[in-house]
Motif scaffolding. Structure first.
Motif, PDB file in Angstrom:
ATOM      1  N   GLY A 149       0.800  -1.212   0.000  1.00  0.00           N
ATOM      2  CA  GLY A 149       0.000   0.000   0.000  1.00  0.00           C
ATOM      3  C   GLY A 149       0.832   1.260   0.000  1.00  0.00           C
ATOM      4  N   ASP A 150       2.119   1.125   0.220  1.00  0.00           N
ATOM      5  CA  ASP A 150       3.012   2.284   0.237  1.00  0.00           C
ATOM      6  C   ASP A 150       4.017   2.248  -0.908  1.00  0.00           C
ATOM      7  OD1 ASP A 150       1.860   3.370   2.544  1.00  0.00           O
ATOM      8  OD2 ASP A 150       3.041   2.021   3.805  1.00  0.00           O
ATOM      9  N   ALA A 151       3.718   1.496  -1.947  1.00  0.00           N
ATOM     10  CA  ALA A 151       4.605   1.382  -3.116  1.00  0.00           C
ATOM     11  C   ALA A 151       6.014   1.005  -2.696  1.00  0.00           C
ATOM     12  CB  ALA A 151       4.605   2.677  -3.926  1.00  0.00           C
ATOM     13  N   SER A 152       6.115  -0.072  -1.881  1.00  0.00           N
ATOM     14  CA  SER A 152       7.393  -0.410  -1.280  1.00  0.00           C
ATOM     15  C   SER A 152       8.294  -1.254  -2.177  1.00  0.00           C
ATOM     16  CB  SER A 152       7.170  -1.161   0.038  1.00  0.00           C
ATOM     17  OG  SER A 152       6.476  -2.375  -0.188  1.00  0.00           O
ATOM     18  N   THR A 153       7.816  -1.611  -3.345  1.00  0.00           N
ATOM     19  CA  THR A 153       8.582  -2.473  -4.240  1.00  0.00           C
ATOM     20  C   THR A 153       8.913  -1.750  -5.529  1.00  0.00           C
ATOM     21  OG1 THR A 153       7.581  -4.489  -3.362  1.00  0.00           O
ATOM     22  CG2 THR A 153       8.561  -4.644  -5.541  1.00  0.00           C
ATOM     23  N   ALA A 154      10.130  -1.944  -6.019  1.00  0.00           N
ATOM     24  CA  ALA A 154      10.554  -1.393  -7.304  1.00  0.00           C
ATOM     25  C   ALA A 154      11.262  -2.487  -8.091  1.00  0.00           C
ATOM     26  CB  ALA A 154      11.472  -0.186  -7.098  1.00  0.00           C
ATOM     27  N   ASP A 171       3.285  -4.886 -11.010  1.00  0.00           N
ATOM     28  CA  ASP A 171       2.839  -3.496 -11.007  1.00  0.00           C
ATOM     29  C   ASP A 171       3.698  -2.728 -10.015  1.00  0.00           C
ATOM     30  OD1 ASP A 171       1.467  -1.168 -11.324  1.00  0.00           O
ATOM     31  OD2 ASP A 171      -0.259  -1.766 -10.101  1.00  0.00           O
ATOM     32  N   ALA A 172       4.916  -2.416 -10.448  1.00  0.00           N
ATOM     33  CA  ALA A 172       5.889  -1.744  -9.583  1.00  0.00           C
ATOM     34  C   ALA A 172       6.705  -0.784 -10.430  1.00  0.00           C
ATOM     35  CB  ALA A 172       6.802  -2.772  -8.908  1.00  0.00           C
TER      36      ALA A 172
END
Length: 396
Positions: A149-154, A171-172
């Protein structure tokens, strides 16, 4: 134990199963230290002290701001000291991949399987595709790389087939590091356009290299020019991703080693860099160097503030890759033939068929570190001049 439960690892030891369905593991087990067959998780013991107490719990050290490291105050430094981070120990020695280390010495537990190749191309590609699908799907569904939920993956994205198939499934946000006009930056931009994805470009400078080198050396314990050059774009990509709020970085590590991506494998037995007389044999020979490379990469990435995630090194993918024939690894001038055919399920042909450069060259990190060395007086006529320059940056 990192990477798997002690019960699963214990069963793998009892059964002699080198690929029990994990993405790598290492840690204490029944008074010993064990590390998976490919060394995907680093593990060290202090060789300046007796490690007879190996197996006692070791608190994890903490990583603060990118490049900074804060040892846990309770990390062991007396007899029996071990850690997943070499900086915890006064004289760290890596546990060999596939081995158990006890007070009495080392014992090999696992070796990589050497199955008969799958002769049918269609079945071989289907097996690789199913393994890739399961590896990425399991990682995402299981939370290892799921967005919290915090866009923690790239995703580390070079524009090649390895990182592109991960980008297509996740979706990262995508990140690439390189000097302006470098091959990797241009390739990543064009591939991101083909995938309809946004891309963050980390434009490197000489100041970035000079700042990152001491952190990489401290984390990995290596001043060797090649090791530092390879780690630089990884570290600087991870550092930017961490600064943007991501705590996991997905990478395509292992694809070249597993699927025949290297020229020396493709040219076997005529390439003097390998001893093997077949493509499959050369691939197996290359895999022996993977634990050392992964140790460097994982330590550098964690020092930058992210946790690396490598779906292409899952046991399922490894098992499928080991079942490929030589012509399924390299066909004509095409390397990673089976991987490319499998990835075509998710990628446009222009990305599937794309070649890539090694990160240190594609990002121009190697060229520019060499330039800095020469500007500092370390000329090419000197033996290993870049390594000497690296050592000078850390006071050696």
């Amino acid at each position: 134990m990192r990477g798997a439960s002690p019960d699963l690892v214990g069963t793998a030891v009892d059964d002699g199963d080198p690929l029990p369905g994990t993405r790598g593991f290492a840690g204490p087990l029944d008074g010993a230290l064990v590390r998976d067959v490919l060394g995907r998780e680093p593990l060290f013991y202090d060789q300046s002290a007796s490690h007879g107490a190996a197996g006692e719990s070791t608190p994890d050290a903490t990583t603060g701001a990118a490049g900074e490291y804060t040892p846990d105050a309770t990390a062991p430094t007396a007899d029996g000291a071990w850690s997943h981070d070499r900086r915890d120990l006064s004289d760290p020695e890596p546990v060999p991949a596939g081995y158990r280390v006890t007070a009495d010495g080392t014992e090999r537990l696992w070796s990589l399987p050497d199955p008969e190749p799958v002769d049918d191309d269609e079945r071989a590609v289907a097996a690789v595709r199913a393994a890739l699908d399961a590896a990425v799907g399991d990682a995402a569904d299981g939370g290892a790389i799921a967005d919290d939920g915090d866009a923690s993956t790239a995703v580390a994205f070079s524009g090649g087939v390895d990182s592109a198939l991960l980008a297509a499934r996740l979706d990262a946000p995508l990140y690439v590091a390189g000097f302006p006009d470098s091959h990797d930056v241009e390739a990543a931009r064009s591939a991101a356009d083909l995938l309809g994805r946004d891309l963050t470009v980390v434009e490197l400078t000489h100041d970035d290299l000079e700042r990152a080198v001491p952190d990489i050396v401290a984390a990995t314990g290596r001043t060797n020019a090649m090791a530092v050059q390879i780690a630089l774009p990884l570290y600087l990509t991870a550092e930017r991703a961490a600064a943007d709020g991501h705590d996991r970085l997905v990478l395509g590590q292992g694809a070249d080693e597993l699927f025949g991506g290297y020229a020396k494998v493709a040219k076997a037995p005529d390439d003097p860099r390998v001893d093997a007389d077949t493509v499959r044999g050369a691939r197996r020979e290359v895999l022996t160097g993977l634990p050392d490379q992964l140790e460097r990469d994982v330590l550098a990435l964690r020092a930058a503030g992210v946790e690396p995630v490598t779906p292409l090194l899952s046991d399922r993918v490894v098992a499928a890759a080991l079942g490929l024939s030589g012509s399924q690894l390299v066909r004509g001038d095409e390397r990673k033939w089976a991987l490319r055919r499998a990835a075509a399920e998710w990628l446009p042909d222009a990305v599937v068929d794309r070649d890539k450069k090694a990160a240190q060259y594609g990002s121009l990190a190697a060229r520019e570190l060499d330039r800095l060395a020469r500007q500092a007086g370390y000329k090419r006529r000197m033996d290993d001049h870049v390594t000497k320059y690296v050592a000078s940056l850390v006071g050696e």
